[in-house]
Design an enzyme around this catalytic site. Structure first.
Site, PDB file in Angstrom:
ATOM      1  N   ASP A  38       0.273   8.435  16.494  1.00  0.00           N
ATOM      2  CA  ASP A  38       1.156   9.096  15.501  1.00  0.00           C
ATOM      3  C   ASP A  38       2.068   9.716  15.971  1.00  0.00           C
ATOM      4  O   ASP A  38       2.208  10.056  17.173  1.00  0.00           O
ATOM      5  CB  ASP A  38       0.092  10.384  14.951  1.00  0.00           C
ATOM      6  CG  ASP A  38       0.345  10.917  13.768  1.00  0.00           C
ATOM      7  OD1 ASP A  38      -0.630  10.612  12.620  1.00  0.00           O
ATOM      8  OD2 ASP A  38       1.327  11.334  13.527  1.00  0.00           O
ATOM      9  N   ASN A 100      -2.015   2.063   9.496  1.00  0.00           N
ATOM     10  CA  ASN A 100      -2.129   3.304   8.280  1.00  0.00           C
ATOM     11  C   ASN A 100      -1.087   4.135   8.266  1.00  0.00           C
ATOM     12  O   ASN A 100      -0.932   4.876   7.366  1.00  0.00           O
ATOM     13  CB  ASN A 100      -3.480   4.211   8.874  1.00  0.00           C
ATOM     14  CG  ASN A 100      -3.612   5.356   7.959  1.00  0.00           C
ATOM     15  OD1 ASN A 100      -4.034   5.219   6.789  1.00  0.00           O
ATOM     16  ND2 ASN A 100      -3.353   6.446   8.540  1.00  0.00           N
ATOM     17  N   TYR A 171       7.607   3.373  -2.233  1.00  0.00           N
ATOM     18  CA  TYR A 171       6.322   3.459  -1.953  1.00  0.00           C
ATOM     19  C   TYR A 171       5.521   2.168  -2.482  1.00  0.00           C
ATOM     20  O   TYR A 171       4.728   1.426  -1.841  1.00  0.00           O
ATOM     21  CB  TYR A 171       5.471   4.767  -2.218  1.00  0.00           C
ATOM     22  CG  TYR A 171       4.013   4.936  -1.763  1.00  0.00           C
ATOM     23  CD1 TYR A 171       3.784   5.043  -0.538  1.00  0.00           C
ATOM     24  CD2 TYR A 171       3.314   4.814  -2.793  1.00  0.00           C
ATOM     25  CE1 TYR A 171       2.486   4.960  -0.011  1.00  0.00           C
ATOM     26  CE2 TYR A 171       1.871   4.982  -2.460  1.00  0.00           C
ATOM     27  CZ  TYR A 171       1.266   4.944  -0.965  1.00  0.00           C
ATOM     28  OH  TYR A 171       0.265   5.318  -0.650  1.00  0.00           O
ATOM     29  N   LYS A 175       3.918  -0.908  -0.331  1.00  0.00           N
ATOM     30  CA  LYS A 175       2.571  -1.271  -0.463  1.00  0.00           C
ATOM     31  C   LYS A 175       2.167  -2.579  -1.167  1.00  0.00           C
ATOM     32  O   LYS A 175       1.154  -3.250  -0.899  1.00  0.00           O
ATOM     33  CB  LYS A 175       1.720  -0.024  -1.148  1.00  0.00           C
ATOM     34  CG  LYS A 175       1.782   1.247  -0.470  1.00  0.00           C
ATOM     35  CD  LYS A 175       1.156   1.167   0.788  1.00  0.00           C
ATOM     36  CE  LYS A 175       0.824   2.368   1.574  1.00  0.00           C
ATOM     37  NZ  LYS A 175       0.572   2.481   2.930  1.00  0.00           N
ATOM     38  N   THR A 205      -5.244  13.382   1.038  1.00  0.00           N
ATOM     39  CA  THR A 205      -4.599  13.544   2.030  1.00  0.00           C
ATOM     40  C   THR A 205      -3.310  14.233   2.004  1.00  0.00           C
ATOM     41  O   THR A 205      -2.854  14.636   0.781  1.00  0.00           O
ATOM     42  CB  THR A 205      -4.267  11.978   2.629  1.00  0.00           C
ATOM     43  OG1 THR A 205      -3.238  11.605   1.890  1.00  0.00           O
ATOM     44  CG2 THR A 205      -5.365  11.296   2.778  1.00  0.00           C
TER      45      THR A 205
END
Length: 301
Positions: A38, A100, A171, A175, A205
């Site tokens: 991360d 991810n 986005y 994706k 999230t």
């Protein structure tokens, strides 16, 4: 009974929060040794002081597991290469890569700055490609040396990439690109013993809490359908040797529901056997559209 990922080494990018954290903890619970990557940035990709990857590593170790933190930028070749090296240097092997990492910079297209487009496409799409490339290079070398791996890659797409989402053109495009990348990687890497699949998860999230705020309901009977932990069991299975033979697939995962997504394939077709005139082409298209299924609605439309 042996745990599903006993002895496997798993890398999770964006593993400090949300889905990534849930995946890292779930893999560790199934016996995997985990490299938690991360970069430690905010929702829009700007740096923050604390290290979320370190917190997840501490959680795993407190539960009796084994994990190390990695803070490199996986959307750079050096960062992605060092991520693979971290697994090899610490544990001597790499079995599973879970891509991810990501963040959002939402705008309607006419208001979307070029920098916001580039930043989101970079972290999502390039941040999938580079770890995938460096991990696959290692597995190719292993296969050529006669040590064929049972390697796994799990990519993270989104319903926005499959159907589109208002205010998320950058986005959605990234994706959707991840789905294409998954299909190509699955075909190219099969010869090395590498399986590549993708998920399109729906969970609460940092990236989705505002989108879900108006539609979320209180958990019933202790089951929170939007908990990110609901997505992780399928990811763990896809990242394990138990998923042998499953590759080039996209799964939508939400709450207790798993769906195999079926992408673009030939629908109604007309073939004149010669060049159409514009009017003929239009008439044929209208007829074919009448025979075709109705596409899913764009999110937010």
């Amino acid at each position: 009974m042996s745990r599903m990922c006993e002895g496997r080494v798993v890398v999770v990018t964006g593993g400090g929060r949300g889905l990534g954290r849930a995946h890292a903890l779930a893999f560790a619970a199934e016996g995997a040794r985990v490299v938690v990557n991360d970069l430690g940035v905010g929702l829009n990709g700007t740096p923050v002081a604390d290290s979320p990857a370190r917190h997840v590593v501490d959680e795993i170790r407190a539960a009796g597991g084994d994990a190390v933190a990695h803070g490199g930028d996986v959307a750079t070749s050096a960062g992605a290469e060092s991520l693979v090296e971290a697994a090899l240097e610490t544990y001597g092997r790499l079995d599973t890569l879970v891509n991810n990492a990501g963040f959002l910079r939402d705008r309607m297209l006419v208001n979307l700055d070029e920098d916001d487009w580039d930043a989101v496409v970079r972290v999502h799409l390039k941040g999938h490609f580079l770890p995938l490339k460096h991990a696959a290079a290692h597995w190719r070398a292993e296969a050529k040396a006669g040590r064929a791996p049972a390697a796994r890659i799990v990519n993270t797409s989104s319903g926005a990439g499959l159907l589109g989402s208002l205010g998320q053109g950058n986005y959605s495009a990234a994706k959707a690109g991840i789905v294409g990348l998954t299909l190509v990687a699955a075909a190219e890497f099969a010869r090395y013993g590498v399986q590549v699949n993708a998920i399109a998860p729906a969970a609460r999230t940092r990236m989705t809490e505002r989108a879900f705020a108006e539609t979320m309901t209180a958990p019933e009977a202790g089951f929170d359908a939007m908990a990110p932990q609901n997505v992780s069991p399928l990811v763990v299975w896809l990242g394990s040797a138990a998923s042998d033979g499953v590759t080039g697939r996209v799964f939508e995962v939400e709450g207790g529901r798993i769906t195999v997504m079926e992408g673009w394939r030939a629908g109604p077709t007309a073939d004149k056997g010669a060049r159409w005139t514009p009017q003929e082409a239009g008439e044929a298209a209208v007829k074919l559209l009448g025979e075709a299924g109705v596409p899913g609605a764009v999110y937010g439309a």
